[in-house]
Scaffold this motif. Structure first.
Motif, PDB file in Angstrom:
ATOM      1  N   TYR A  32      44.638  40.315  26.244  1.00  0.00           N
ATOM      2  CA  TYR A  32      45.550  40.905  27.220  1.00  0.00           C
ATOM      3  C   TYR A  32      44.941  40.968  28.612  1.00  0.00           C
ATOM      4  O   TYR A  32      43.769  41.331  28.772  1.00  0.00           O
ATOM      5  CB  TYR A  32      45.959  42.309  26.776  1.00  0.00           C
ATOM      6  N   ALA A  33      45.754  40.614  29.602  1.00  0.00           N
ATOM      7  CA  ALA A  33      45.354  40.835  30.983  1.00  0.00           C
ATOM      8  C   ALA A  33      45.280  42.332  31.253  1.00  0.00           C
ATOM      9  O   ALA A  33      45.992  43.124  30.630  1.00  0.00           O
ATOM     10  CB  ALA A  33      46.351  40.176  31.927  1.00  0.00           C
ATOM     11  N   MET A  34      44.425  42.699  32.194  1.00  0.00           N
ATOM     12  CA  MET A  34      44.202  44.103  32.514  1.00  0.00           C
ATOM     13  C   MET A  34      44.373  44.326  34.009  1.00  0.00           C
ATOM     14  O   MET A  34      44.124  43.426  34.819  1.00  0.00           O
ATOM     15  CB  MET A  34      42.789  44.514  32.104  1.00  0.00           C
ATOM     16  N   SER A  52      42.920  38.227  34.394  1.00  0.00           N
ATOM     17  CA  SER A  52      43.577  37.543  33.291  1.00  0.00           C
ATOM     18  C   SER A  52      42.875  37.829  31.967  1.00  0.00           C
ATOM     19  O   SER A  52      41.755  38.349  31.939  1.00  0.00           O
ATOM     20  CB  SER A  52      43.601  36.034  33.547  1.00  0.00           C
ATOM     21  N   TRP A  53      43.522  37.437  30.876  1.00  0.00           N
ATOM     22  CA  TRP A  53      42.970  37.742  29.569  1.00  0.00           C
ATOM     23  C   TRP A  53      41.636  37.038  29.332  1.00  0.00           C
ATOM     24  O   TRP A  53      40.783  37.536  28.606  1.00  0.00           O
ATOM     25  CB  TRP A  53      43.964  37.389  28.467  1.00  0.00           C
ATOM     26  N   THR A  54      41.434  35.887  29.977  1.00  0.00           N
ATOM     27  CA  THR A  54      40.162  35.170  29.835  1.00  0.00           C
ATOM     28  C   THR A  54      39.108  35.660  30.829  1.00  0.00           C
ATOM     29  O   THR A  54      37.926  35.364  30.683  1.00  0.00           O
ATOM     30  CB  THR A  54      40.357  33.674  30.080  1.00  0.00           C
ATOM     31  N   THR A  58      41.627  36.381  38.899  1.00  0.00           N
ATOM     32  CA  THR A  58      41.736  37.747  39.398  1.00  0.00           C
ATOM     33  C   THR A  58      42.668  37.774  40.607  1.00  0.00           C
ATOM     34  O   THR A  58      42.883  36.751  41.270  1.00  0.00           O
ATOM     35  CB  THR A  58      40.376  38.312  39.822  1.00  0.00           C
ATOM     36  N   SER A  59      43.223  38.943  40.860  1.00  0.00           N
ATOM     37  CA  SER A  59      44.036  39.135  42.065  1.00  0.00           C
ATOM     38  C   SER A  59      43.816  40.542  42.583  1.00  0.00           C
ATOM     39  O   SER A  59      43.456  41.443  41.811  1.00  0.00           O
ATOM     40  CB  SER A  59      45.513  38.872  41.777  1.00  0.00           C
ATOM     41  N   GLY A 106      47.693  38.541  34.668  1.00  0.00           N
ATOM     42  CA  GLY A 106      47.447  39.777  35.398  1.00  0.00           C
ATOM     43  C   GLY A 106      48.509  40.019  36.452  1.00  0.00           C
ATOM     44  O   GLY A 106      48.414  39.545  37.577  1.00  0.00           O
ATOM     45  N   SER A 107      49.505  40.788  36.090  1.00  0.00           N
ATOM     46  CA  SER A 107      50.645  41.030  36.984  1.00  0.00           C
ATOM     47  C   SER A 107      50.307  42.086  38.027  1.00  0.00           C
ATOM     48  O   SER A 107      49.481  42.972  37.802  1.00  0.00           O
ATOM     49  CB  SER A 107      51.847  41.478  36.158  1.00  0.00           C
TER      50      SER A 107
END
Length: 126
Positions: A32-34, A52-54, A58-59, A106-107
């Motif tokens: 899961y993205a965090m 992201s999950w990996t 990043t943002s 990663g929203s």
């Protein structure tokens, strides 16, 4: 469902640094993205950073870009937020969150996150 517990908040002078940690347990964390969000008194909960999950993407919110860094350690089920060059306007409760859908990037939208921690207070004095 994933349980999230933040730590590392505190009181720091402007220009200082903190490292926030988010410990995850429950459903498969590394799928899961965090994200990290923050909420100041009287304000809405705002996006800060996501990973992201990996961990490969990043943002950041424009207000923290270049000062904050998000990272994750999937082996330890941990997500970090490094806060540098802190400003008084960074004062808020910081929340860790896990995206509701797996394998995301990663929203920035808080409504895409299904599980939240209880938050940790960051206070920056001028």
């Amino acid at each position: 469902q994933v349980q999230l517990v933040e730590s590392g908040g505190g009181l720091v002078q402007a220009g200082g640094s903190l490292r926030l940690s988010c410990a995850a347990s429950g459903r498969t964390f590394n799928s899961y993205a965090m994200g990290w969000f923050r909420q100041a008194p009287g304000n809405e909960r705002m996006f800060v950073a996501a990973i992201s999950w990996t961990g490969g993407s990043t943002s950041y919110a424009d207000s923290v870009k270049g000062r904050f860094t998000i990272s994750r350690d999937n082996a330890k089920n941990l997500v970090y937020l490094h806060l540098n060059k802190l400003r008084p306007e960074d004062t808020a409760i910081y929340y860790c969150a896990a995206e509701a859908s797996s394998h995301g990037t990663g929203s920035r939208n808080r409504y895409d996150y299904g599980d939240w921690g209880q938050g940790t207070q960051v206070t920056v004095s001028s």
